[in-house]
Design a protein around this motif. Sequence first.
Motif, PDB file in Angstrom:
ATOM      1  N   TYR A  89       0.838  -1.183   0.000  1.00 54.04           N
ATOM      2  CA  TYR A  89       0.000   0.000   0.000  1.00 54.04           C
ATOM      3  C   TYR A  89       0.879   1.242   0.000  1.00 54.04           C
ATOM      4  N   ILE A  90       0.284   2.351  -0.418  1.00 51.08           N
ATOM      5  CA  ILE A  90       0.933   3.654  -0.376  1.00 51.08           C
ATOM      6  C   ILE A  90       0.204   4.498   0.652  1.00 51.08           C
ATOM      7  N   SER A  91       0.936   5.076   1.575  1.00 47.59           N
ATOM      8  CA  SER A  91       0.335   5.939   2.582  1.00 47.59           C
ATOM      9  C   SER A  91       1.088   7.253   2.618  1.00 47.59           C
ATOM     10  N   GLY A  92       0.375   8.337   2.904  1.00 43.85           N
ATOM     11  CA  GLY A  92       1.057   9.613   2.964  1.00 43.85           C
ATOM     12  C   GLY A  92       0.127  10.771   3.201  1.00 43.85           C
ATOM     13  N   LYS A  93       0.653  11.950   2.943  1.00 42.66           N
ATOM     14  CA  LYS A  93      -0.078  13.212   3.062  1.00 42.66           C
ATOM     15  C   LYS A  93      -0.222  13.812   1.668  1.00 42.66           C
ATOM     16  N   PHE A  94      -1.288  14.606   1.475  1.00 37.37           N
ATOM     17  CA  PHE A  94      -1.491  15.172   0.158  1.00 37.37           C
ATOM     18  C   PHE A  94      -1.960  16.621   0.220  1.00 37.37           C
ATOM     19  N   THR A  95      -1.666  17.323  -0.872  1.00 35.68           N
ATOM     20  CA  THR A  95      -2.311  18.585  -1.182  1.00 35.68           C
ATOM     21  C   THR A  95      -3.088  18.346  -2.480  1.00 35.68           C
ATOM     22  N   ASP A  96      -3.614  19.374  -3.070  1.00 32.43           N
ATOM     23  CA  ASP A  96      -4.363  19.155  -4.308  1.00 32.43           C
ATOM     24  C   ASP A  96      -3.478  18.643  -5.438  1.00 32.43           C
ATOM     25  N   SER A  97      -2.161  18.926  -5.398  1.00 34.95           N
ATOM     26  CA  SER A  97      -1.280  18.584  -6.516  1.00 34.95           C
ATOM     27  C   SER A  97      -0.035  17.807  -6.123  1.00 34.95           C
ATOM     28  N   THR A  98       0.064  17.354  -4.865  1.00 35.68           N
ATOM     29  CA  THR A  98       1.224  16.571  -4.435  1.00 35.68           C
ATOM     30  C   THR A  98       0.792  15.467  -3.461  1.00 35.68           C
ATOM     31  N   ILE A  99       1.557  14.374  -3.469  1.00 42.11           N
ATOM     32  CA  ILE A  99       1.420  13.310  -2.464  1.00 42.11           C
ATOM     33  C   ILE A  99       2.821  12.973  -1.990  1.00 42.11           C
ATOM     34  N   THR A 100       3.001  12.898  -0.689  1.00 37.29           N
ATOM     35  CA  THR A 100       4.300  12.538  -0.110  1.00 37.29           C
ATOM     36  C   THR A 100       4.089  11.459   0.941  1.00 37.29           C
ATOM     37  N   GLY A 101       4.810  10.343   0.801  1.00 37.56           N
ATOM     38  CA  GLY A 101       4.637   9.257   1.762  1.00 37.56           C
ATOM     39  C   GLY A 101       5.556   8.100   1.475  1.00 37.56           C
ATOM     40  N   SER A 102       5.011   6.870   1.573  1.00 42.34           N
ATOM     41  CA  SER A 102       5.820   5.661   1.415  1.00 42.34           C
ATOM     42  C   SER A 102       5.014   4.562   0.730  1.00 42.34           C
ATOM     43  N   PHE A 103       5.722   3.720  -0.009  1.00 45.64           N
ATOM     44  CA  PHE A 103       5.175   2.463  -0.501  1.00 45.64           C
ATOM     45  C   PHE A 103       5.648   1.394   0.472  1.00 45.64           C
ATOM     46  N   VAL A 104       4.694   0.659   1.064  1.00 46.62           N
ATOM     47  CA  VAL A 104       5.000  -0.233   2.183  1.00 46.62           C
ATOM     48  C   VAL A 104       4.580  -1.663   1.866  1.00 46.62           C
ATOM     49  N   LYS A 105       5.469  -2.613   2.172  1.00 45.39           N
ATOM     50  CA  LYS A 105       5.141  -4.043   2.138  1.00 45.39           C
ATOM     51  C   LYS A 105       5.493  -4.597   3.511  1.00 45.39           C
ATOM     52  N   GLU A 106       4.487  -4.728   4.368  1.00 44.76           N
ATOM     53  CA  GLU A 106       4.730  -5.032   5.778  1.00 44.76           C
ATOM     54  C   GLU A 106       5.369  -6.397   5.994  1.00 44.76           C
ATOM     55  N   SER A 107       4.915  -7.413   5.264  1.00 51.94           N
ATOM     56  CA  SER A 107       5.426  -8.761   5.501  1.00 51.94           C
ATOM     57  C   SER A 107       6.919  -8.867   5.256  1.00 51.94           C
ATOM     58  N   LEU A 108       7.460  -7.987   4.395  1.00 53.71           N
ATOM     59  CA  LEU A 108       8.885  -8.005   4.079  1.00 53.71           C
ATOM     60  C   LEU A 108       9.648  -6.865   4.747  1.00 53.71           C
ATOM     61  N   ASP A 109       8.953  -6.119   5.615  1.00 56.07           N
ATOM     62  CA  ASP A 109       9.595  -4.998   6.313  1.00 56.07           C
ATOM     63  C   ASP A 109      10.229  -4.002   5.346  1.00 56.07           C
ATOM     64  N   ARG A 110       9.531  -3.686   4.272  1.00 51.35           N
ATOM     65  CA  ARG A 110      10.090  -2.792   3.255  1.00 51.35           C
ATOM     66  C   ARG A 110       9.287  -1.495   3.166  1.00 51.35           C
ATOM     67  N   VAL A 111      10.018  -0.380   3.158  1.00 48.27           N
ATOM     68  CA  VAL A 111       9.418   0.943   3.031  1.00 48.27           C
ATOM     69  C   VAL A 111      10.218   1.725   2.002  1.00 48.27           C
ATOM     70  N   VAL A 112       9.556   2.196   0.954  1.00 47.50           N
ATOM     71  CA  VAL A 112      10.223   2.964  -0.099  1.00 47.50           C
ATOM     72  C   VAL A 112       9.603   4.356  -0.146  1.00 47.50           C
ATOM     73  N   PRO A 113      10.400   5.412  -0.019  1.00 49.90           N
ATOM     74  CA  PRO A 113       9.859   6.769  -0.092  1.00 49.90           C
ATOM     75  C   PRO A 113       9.128   7.012  -1.420  1.00 49.90           C
ATOM     76  N   PHE A 114       7.973   7.669  -1.324  1.00 49.15           N
ATOM     77  CA  PHE A 114       7.097   7.883  -2.473  1.00 49.15           C
ATOM     78  C   PHE A 114       6.703   9.343  -2.553  1.00 49.15           C
ATOM     79  N   THR A 115       6.746   9.902  -3.755  1.00 44.32           N
ATOM     80  CA  THR A 115       6.202  11.231  -4.001  1.00 44.32           C
ATOM     81  C   THR A 115       5.449  11.210  -5.325  1.00 44.32           C
TER      82      THR A 115
END
Length: 407
Positions: A89-115
């Motif tokens: 899943y992708i989780s984060g904060k947004f404005t009308d024209s931007t999203i900032t957060g992470s792409f997360v795969k919990e079972s593998l303990d992986r977090v990739v920065p996402f914009t």
Amino acid sequence: MRRLSLLTVFLLLVLSCKKPNDAQLNTGIWRAELKVTDDEVLPFNFKLSNDKTKGYHMEVYNASEVIAIDDIVTRADSILIKMKVFEGYISGKFTDSTITGSFVKESLDRVVPFTAVFGVENRFDDETPATANVSGIWETEFSPDTPDSYMAKGLFSQQGNVVTGTFRTTTGDYRYLEGIMNGDSLKLSAFDGAHAFLFTAKVTDSSLAGTFYSGNHFEEPFVGIRNKDFELPDEDTLTFLKEGYDQLVFSFPDAEGTLVSLEDEMFKDKVVIVQIMGTWCPNCLDETKFFVDYIKKNGNEDLQFVALAFEYAKTKEAAFTGIKRLKERIGVPYPILLAQYGTSNKARAQEKLPMLNHVLSYPTSIFLDKKGKVRKIHTGFNGPATGDAFVAFKKEFNAFVNTLLEE
């Protein structure tokens, strides 16, 4: 793992407790970037729409592939985007024209920065006209001169500076790749909700040399030469029954906890196709979609499919949740049994099926005739991204299954 679980709990609390405000995401084309290293980002494009009754939904684009995502929740300035089939899943904060957060795969303990930024149509920045053309077939070696070396067949088409194609390997393909030739520098990417792939390379008329990045957790070098005659080993010869074994045997539970084996009535006197797979695996998803479509068009009471799922979900409950999600989302009509959870390690998988010389690939398909004899084992899957190879596979599959059914 605890950090990721707490992140999820916190996010759900944010989404459930905050009152909605008037913030709205712009609809239309966006460009997203996953940060795979300090110096490299993996871009992809998506289109965001907003239905008054169903809310936000998006389409992710990789070359000719379109991935629909309809599980998007926003509260205040927080957003949660859940993949259609895969656990990421992708989780984060947004404005009308931007999203900032992470792409997360919990079972593998992986977090990739996402914009993501609204209104950017280019996948990669186009700065320099192409000075090389990568169109054609490439004999490619990944991790050359190491014990982990493996071969691949690069298949690419270039129009101007736009490049599409894929790498085929003995275990499957590297998805629908899309990118550019910037001068003599090749960049290709794919994001399918499970895997995030980036390939960078320098290209000459006859060679390429570069790096493959999978998310921010893995990278390896690769080299290639033009070779229009290069072929990978026959997929039907790589996995086989070991000496001393004459049949496939297993007993694994379904979602109700009932142990299922090939001795059960549902398989008696039928042609059986056993699918070794994982719900986390895009190539397995391609194969599953093919099987589901085949059953719809060629239903036969003398043919039975069954899948053996090897899951990296940490618990049995989480593994069956993934199986249920796949069955419901894709409409899988055949049983999917849980063969393993906690790891997708292939050596561990082979221990569950000791009659096989190895489990080389997810997926692998085992074809049994009406007497229960193993007639063929097909390693990997040439998915739609492989073009002619996928067409050839479908033709061969249909012919072989018909042969077994007519016996």
